[in-house]
Design a protein around this motif. Structure first.
Motif, PDB file in Angstrom:
ATOM      1  N   PHE A  49       0.821  -1.205   0.000  1.00 26.37           N
ATOM      2  CA  PHE A  49       0.000   0.000   0.000  1.00 26.37           C
ATOM      3  C   PHE A  49       0.861   1.264   0.000  1.00 26.37           C
ATOM      4  O   PHE A  49       0.598   2.214  -0.741  1.00 26.37           O
ATOM      5  N   LEU A  50       1.908   1.281   0.836  1.00 24.24           N
ATOM      6  CA  LEU A  50       2.695   2.505   1.019  1.00 24.24           C
ATOM      7  C   LEU A  50       3.747   2.733  -0.058  1.00 24.24           C
ATOM      8  O   LEU A  50       4.031   3.884  -0.409  1.00 24.24           O
ATOM      9  N   LEU A  51       4.342   1.685  -0.573  1.00 17.90           N
ATOM     10  CA  LEU A  51       5.451   1.859  -1.509  1.00 17.90           C
ATOM     11  C   LEU A  51       5.073   2.673  -2.742  1.00 17.90           C
ATOM     12  O   LEU A  51       5.814   3.592  -3.113  1.00 17.90           O
ATOM     13  N   PRO A  52       3.947   2.405  -3.388  1.00 15.88           N
ATOM     14  CA  PRO A  52       3.596   3.257  -4.542  1.00 15.88           C
ATOM     15  C   PRO A  52       3.401   4.722  -4.160  1.00 15.88           C
ATOM     16  O   PRO A  52       3.762   5.616  -4.927  1.00 15.88           O
ATOM     17  N   LEU A  53       2.845   4.965  -2.977  1.00 15.30           N
ATOM     18  CA  LEU A  53       2.655   6.354  -2.538  1.00 15.30           C
ATOM     19  C   LEU A  53       3.994   7.046  -2.305  1.00 15.30           C
ATOM     20  O   LEU A  53       4.167   8.210  -2.643  1.00 15.30           O
ATOM     21  N   ILE A  54       4.939   6.328  -1.748  1.00 17.61           N
ATOM     22  CA  ILE A  54       6.274   6.889  -1.519  1.00 17.61           C
ATOM     23  C   ILE A  54       6.981   7.146  -2.849  1.00 17.61           C
ATOM     24  O   ILE A  54       7.576   8.199  -3.052  1.00 17.61           O
ATOM     25  N   MET A  55       6.874   6.196  -3.764  1.00 16.14           N
ATOM     26  CA  MET A  55       7.536   6.325  -5.061  1.00 16.14           C
ATOM     27  C   MET A  55       6.956   7.478  -5.871  1.00 16.14           C
ATOM     28  O   MET A  55       7.674   8.129  -6.636  1.00 16.14           O
ATOM     29  N   ASN A  56       5.663   7.750  -5.718  1.00 14.17           N
ATOM     30  CA  ASN A  56       5.025   8.849  -6.451  1.00 14.17           C
ATOM     31  C   ASN A  56       5.198  10.184  -5.756  1.00 14.17           C
ATOM     32  O   ASN A  56       4.748  11.215  -6.253  1.00 14.17           O
ATOM     33  N   GLY A  57       5.813  10.190  -4.600  1.00 12.39           N
ATOM     34  CA  GLY A  57       6.032  11.425  -3.868  1.00 12.39           C
ATOM     35  C   GLY A  57       4.826  11.903  -3.083  1.00 12.39           C
ATOM     36  O   GLY A  57       4.814  13.030  -2.618  1.00 12.39           O
ATOM     37  N   GLN A  58       3.804  11.067  -2.980  1.00  8.22           N
ATOM     38  CA  GLN A  58       2.601  11.461  -2.247  1.00  8.22           C
ATOM     39  C   GLN A  58       2.827  11.420  -0.739  1.00  8.22           C
ATOM     40  O   GLN A  58       2.102  12.044   0.019  1.00  8.22           O
ATOM     41  N   ILE A  59       3.840  10.658  -0.330  1.00  8.54           N
ATOM     42  CA  ILE A  59       4.201  10.565   1.080  1.00  8.54           C
ATOM     43  C   ILE A  59       5.702  10.832   1.173  1.00  8.54           C
ATOM     44  O   ILE A  59       6.474  10.325   0.374  1.00  8.54           O
ATOM     45  N   ARG A  60       6.088  11.631   2.154  1.00  7.26           N
ATOM     46  CA  ARG A  60       7.512  11.881   2.389  1.00  7.26           C
ATOM     47  C   ARG A  60       7.919  11.269   3.708  1.00  7.26           C
ATOM     48  O   ARG A  60       7.173  11.298   4.678  1.00  7.26           O
ATOM     49  N   LEU A  61       9.120  10.750   3.734  1.00  8.25           N
ATOM     50  CA  LEU A  61       9.632  10.182   4.954  1.00  8.25           C
ATOM     51  C   LEU A  61      10.609  11.128   5.620  1.00  8.25           C
ATOM     52  O   LEU A  61      11.300  11.863   5.058  1.00  8.25           O
TER      53      LEU A  61
END
Length: 61
Positions: A49-61
């Motif tokens: 669930f999270l990996l695509p959001l991170i890869m698209n820049g929708q979530i920042r770490l």
């Protein structure tokens, strides 16, 4: 091997007391394995669930 070969094999079964002692000693191990499998499935779903959001820049770490 055929059916007759298997029929001639003698098996020894432990008594109920031995089986119960074995079950009591091995049950915590099976429970731990079961819990680890469930946890791994949850982590895989979270990763998927999270990996695509991170890869698209929708979530920042």
């Amino acid at each position: 091997m055929n059916k007759e070969d298997f029929a001639s094999i003698k098996l020894t079964y432990p008594n109920k007391d031995v089986l119960e002692k074995y079950r009591k000693s091995i049950e915590p191990i099976y429970n731990k394995v079961k819990n680890c499998i469930i946890e791994n499935e949850e982590l895989i779903n979270l990763r998927d669930f999270l990996l695509p959001l991170i890869m698209n820049g929708q979530i920042r770490l």
